[in-house]
Design a protein around this motif. Structure first.
Motif, PDB file in Angstrom:
ATOM      1  N   ARG A   1       0.840  -1.199   0.000  1.00  0.00           N
ATOM      2  CA  ARG A   1       0.000   0.000   0.000  1.00  0.00           C
ATOM      3  C   ARG A   1       0.876   1.250   0.000  1.00  0.00           C
ATOM      4  O   ARG A   1       1.419   1.638   1.022  1.00  0.00           O
ATOM      5  CB  ARG A   1      -0.889   0.023   1.245  1.00  0.00           C
ATOM      6  N   GLU A   2       0.903   1.885  -1.146  1.00  0.00           N
ATOM      7  CA  GLU A   2       1.703   3.106  -1.273  1.00  0.00           C
ATOM      8  C   GLU A   2       1.291   4.162  -0.249  1.00  0.00           C
ATOM      9  O   GLU A   2       2.119   4.891   0.284  1.00  0.00           O
ATOM     10  CB  GLU A   2       1.481   3.684  -2.662  1.00  0.00           C
ATOM     11  N   THR A   3      -0.012   4.225  -0.005  1.00  0.00           N
ATOM     12  CA  THR A   3      -0.526   5.243   0.918  1.00  0.00           C
ATOM     13  C   THR A   3       0.092   5.134   2.306  1.00  0.00           C
ATOM     14  O   THR A   3       0.057   6.099   3.068  1.00  0.00           O
ATOM     15  CB  THR A   3      -2.050   5.073   1.094  1.00  0.00           C
TER      16      THR A   3
ATOM     17  N   ARG B   1      -6.516   5.276  -3.345  1.00  0.00           N
ATOM     18  CA  ARG B   1      -6.154   3.937  -3.798  1.00  0.00           C
ATOM     19  C   ARG B   1      -7.200   3.427  -4.804  1.00  0.00           C
ATOM     20  O   ARG B   1      -6.866   2.807  -5.805  1.00  0.00           O
ATOM     21  CB  ARG B   1      -6.098   3.008  -2.575  1.00  0.00           C
TER      22      ARG B   1
ATOM     23  N   LYS C   1      -6.714   5.202  -8.183  1.00  0.00           N
ATOM     24  CA  LYS C   1      -5.551   4.628  -8.877  1.00  0.00           C
ATOM     25  C   LYS C   1      -5.922   3.299  -9.515  1.00  0.00           C
ATOM     26  O   LYS C   1      -5.580   3.022 -10.665  1.00  0.00           O
ATOM     27  CB  LYS C   1      -4.391   4.423  -7.898  1.00  0.00           C
TER      28      LYS C   1
END
Ligand code: HEC
Ligand code: HEC
Ligand code: HEC
Ligand code: HEC
Ligand code: HEC
Ligand code: HEC
Ligand code: HEC
Ligand code: HEC
Ligand code: HEC
Ligand code: HEC
Length: 417
Positions: free
Chosen positions: A108-110, A406, A409
């Motif tokens: 999870r980039e977030t 997310r 994206k």
């Protein structure tokens, strides 16, 4: 004398009832585990528990047990260890999520760069309760005004349902079955104005001695529970009634660990602590009764909050009772339950059921009137809780934004490929 160390905030009231947890003098871990699950199993089930035992008996997650044996409650909630006990009976250091989820940012980039003691302390996650914080729920409620168009809680329909099912309303005078000497007692008028006579509840419904049939001058203040069973079981499950349930004397403010008014110290908790027995008042039960005992700044600041303004308006008849907010709106919320095969609105009398972690209040209370984002932000702000919600939250919890980011994206990727 036998107690080996200070008991947790949750259990101090029953600490002398050793057998409540140590159900057998012989068993070890398993016996304690059973006791925990007996009392808490149901509430964890309805909490949509993010970490049920079944997750850790699953062979795919077996490696995690080496880090922390999460199959057992006492791994995280030890007892009699005051020195290491934090909020909600937690006996682990605050960054314990890290042990099992250190790779979360890879997926999870977030989550890149977030501090590991912030997972559960900033309003984003809980270890158990996941009713209002899971991703789909955040997305579903991502947009909305701070105050909903129809800002209303459920309407109580107890008496209404009851009357609809009755053949004929009984004559009030026939129900005045006390000995004559009571004809002018103030109790008579209070009772007449209550909902009880319309529901067929006579003086002797409470005042008759079961075995002799004699008039009983001072009935037990818990007699209400013989007819009002859901309210009774809620009361017994929370901090107001848990001592009675464990077979101990009733709780009193003198025994409390939290701030209480001195003038209330001798009062024994029962149904009549909040409802006077004859007018069975529900309005003063939701505010005046509470502040008669409780004494923290959160409690004392309520009277000057915008919510108290709504309570005053409702009492003057300017807005319906469903738009009012008092102490009970948050702490004894109205809920839909099934009684005799019928769905009915009742008051949940366990004031600990949605208290901690306080995100439990989101679905049971705030979402009736406010947006999800506003509720999350407000409940994550300790100063706002202390002022009893007088003003706006001062910081913003980014969980909804992160879920939306997310999701967007993912949608973009779908469009590209
Ligand atoms: C609310 C539940 C609860 C109550 C009530 C309770 N205990 Fe305990 N007790 C526990 C738990 C949980 C442990 C295990 C703690 C740990 O593993 O660190 C424990 C551990 C102990 C131990 C250490 C035993 C061992 O195997 O390590 C003793 C001794 C003990 N309790 C005595 C008592 C006595 C005496 C009372 C009553 C005066 C009492 N407890 C009341 C939950 C409770
Ligand atoms: C006899 C019933 C009973 C047993 C056995 C019991 N509890 Fe509790 N527990 C309660 C009650 C009642 C409360 C207070 C009301 C509430 O917070 O829901 C409570 C509160 C708690 C809390 C919340 C504390 C807080 O500060 O908010 C935790 C955590 C907890 N119990 C864990 C456990 C664990 C772990 C065990 C097993 C070692 C256990 N309980 C055994 C009845 C029990
Ligand atoms: C890996 C650690 C861990 C284990 C194992 C664990 N808990 Fe908890 N528990 C927590 C944490 C952390 C909290 C604080 C609130 C939160 O984050 O959900 C908590 C809070 C609670 C609460 C109070 C708040 C609530 O959500 O009701 C109860 C009751 C509770 N736990 C009972 C249990 C019981 C019963 C078991 C065993 C079946 C258990 N816990 C196992 C970590 C754990
Ligand atoms: C003992 C190991 C362990 C600990 C400690 C732990 N988790 Fe988990 N968690 C898991 C496992 C196993 C899963 C399920 C598989 C997965 O998603 O990795 C999970 C799943 C989750 C999920 C997804 C839940 C869902 O169903 O949507 C979240 C969110 C989560 N954990 C957050 C936390 C937070 C926050 C903490 C600390 C308060 C924490 N975890 C502590 C092992 C752990
Ligand atoms: C819903 C149950 C209930 C009903 C109905 C009820 N009472 Fe009571 N009454 C109580 C309880 C409980 C007490 C004890 C209060 C206490 O211990 O402080 C009480 C106390 C009294 C007392 C003692 C003085 C006092 O106020 O403490 C009198 C007198 C009395 N009731 C008269 C009546 C009469 C007359 C009726 C019918 C018109 C009636 N009650 C109907 C529950 C009831
Ligand atoms: C003999 C049975 C009986 C006893 C004892 C009894 N009640 Fe009731 N009560 C009822 C019935 C029946 C109703 C109407 C339907 C309903 O709400 O369940 C009612 C209604 C109420 C209501 C109003 C509900 C509404 O929707 O307007 C309150 C509040 C209440 N009772 C509180 C109490 C309290 C407090 C006591 C003890 C002092 C008590 N009752 C004792 C049978 C009883
Ligand atoms: C007769 C006094 C009395 C009255 C009236 C009363 N309470 Fe309590 N309340 C207590 C006591 C005593 C405790 C237990 C405190 C402890 O264990 O340290 C408690 C516990 C609580 C708790 C749990 C606190 C915690 O930290 O777990 C909440 C929330 C609460 N009460 C809210 C209310 C509300 C809301 C009302 C009114 C609808 C109310 N109380 C009426 C005496 C009272
Ligand atoms: C801490 C204060 C408090 C205590 C103690 C308390 N009540 Fe209540 N009760 C309230 C409040 C406040 C309301 C009204 C809430 C509302 O309007 O949403 C209420 C509503 C009710 C109602 C009518 C609504 C419904 O659920 O049908 C009944 C019946 C009732 N209580 C019975 C009881 C009984 C029986 C007991 C004892 C086991 C009890 N109450 C103990 C505060 C209390
Ligand atoms: C809008 C909802 C709301 C209202 C209204 C409200 N509370 Fe609270 N109350 C909360 C929240 C949220 C907490 C914090 C729980 C936590 O995170 O520990 C809390 C905590 C508490 C506690 C435990 C901590 C303490 O301060 O002792 C008590 C007792 C309490 N409230 C009583 C009351 C009383 C009495 C009233 C009315 C005078 C009231 N509350 C009004 C939401 C509310
Ligand atoms: C029955 C509807 C209702 C419920 C339930 C409710 N609120 Fe409110 N709330 C309102 C209304 C209406 C206002 C605005 C009052 C005013 O401005 O006079 C308000 C105001 C507020 C404010 C102050 C805003 C400001 O501008 O000062 C906060 C903070 C707040 N609510 C938080 C909460 C939280 C958190 C919950 C859940 C624990 C909650 N409310 C539950 C209706 C509700």
């Amino acid at each position: 004398m036998y107690l080996i160390g200070g008991t947790t905030h949750g259990h101090h009231q029953i600490e002398m009832q050793c057998a409540a947890c140590h159900t057998s003098p012989f068993g070890g871990g398993e016996v304690l585990q059973e006791a925990c699950v007996d009392c808490h199993g149901d509430e964890l089930k309805v909490a949509n528990d993010s970490h049920p035992k079944s997750k850790f008996t699953d062979p795919r997650n077996a490696d995690r047990i080496d880090i922390l044996d999460a199959r057992y409650c006492v791994t995280c909630h030890r007892e009699h260890k005051k020195e290491i006990t934090g909020e909600m009976g937690l006996t682990l250091p605050k960054d314990y999520c890290f042990g099992c989820h250190e790779n979360v940012a890879e997926k999870r980039e977030t989550h890149k760069g977030l501090a590991f003691d912030s997972c559960a302390s900033s309003g984003c996650h809980n270890y158990h309760d996941n009713r209002a914080l899971y991703e789909d729920f955040l997305l579903k409620h991502a947009v909305g005004d701070v105050l909903k168009d129809k800002a209303e809680r459920l309407r109580l329909n107890g008496l209404e349902n009851f009357l609809a099912n009755r053949d004929a309303p009984q004559q009030v005078s026939a129900l005045m079955d006390a000995p004559e000497e009571y004809n002018n007692d103030p109790a008579v008028e209070e009772w007449q104005l209550s909902s009880h006579p319309s529901a067929g509840v006579a003086c002797r419904s409470c005042h008759q001695d079961g075995s002799t049939g004699d008039w009983h001058e001072k009935p037990n203040a818990m007699i209400c529970g013989t007819c009002h069973q859901s309210q009774m079981s809620g009361f017994l499950a929370g901090k107001h009634g848990m001592r009675l349930k464990a077979g101990l004397s009733a709780m009193t403010p003198a025994m409390a660990r939290i701030a209480m008014k001195d003038s209330a110290s001798h009062l024994a908790l029962s149904c009549t602590s909040c409802h006077s027995p004859h007018d069975v008042n529900q309005q003063s039960a939701g505010f005046e009764a509470c502040v008669g005992c409780h004494d923290s700044s959160h409690v004392n600041n309520f009277a000057n909050s915008p919510h108290a303004g709504l309570m005053e308006q409702a009492r003057r008849g300017e807005i319906p009772d469903t738009q009012s907010v008092d102490c009970a709106t948050c702490h004894l919320p109205r809920e839909i339950i099934e009684e005799a095969g019928e769905k009915i609105v009742r008051v949940n009398h366990n004031q600990n059921d949605n208290l901690r972690p306080n995100q439990k209040m989101i679905r049971t209370v705030c979402l009736d009137c406010h947006s999800l984002a506003f509720a999350i932000d407000s409940l994550a702000d300790p100063a706002l809780i202390q002022s009893n919600f007088s003003g706006l939250p001062t910081s913003h919890v980014r969980s909804i934004d992160m879920a939306v980011e997310r999701d967007e994206k993912a949608n973009q990727r779908e469009k590209v490929f």
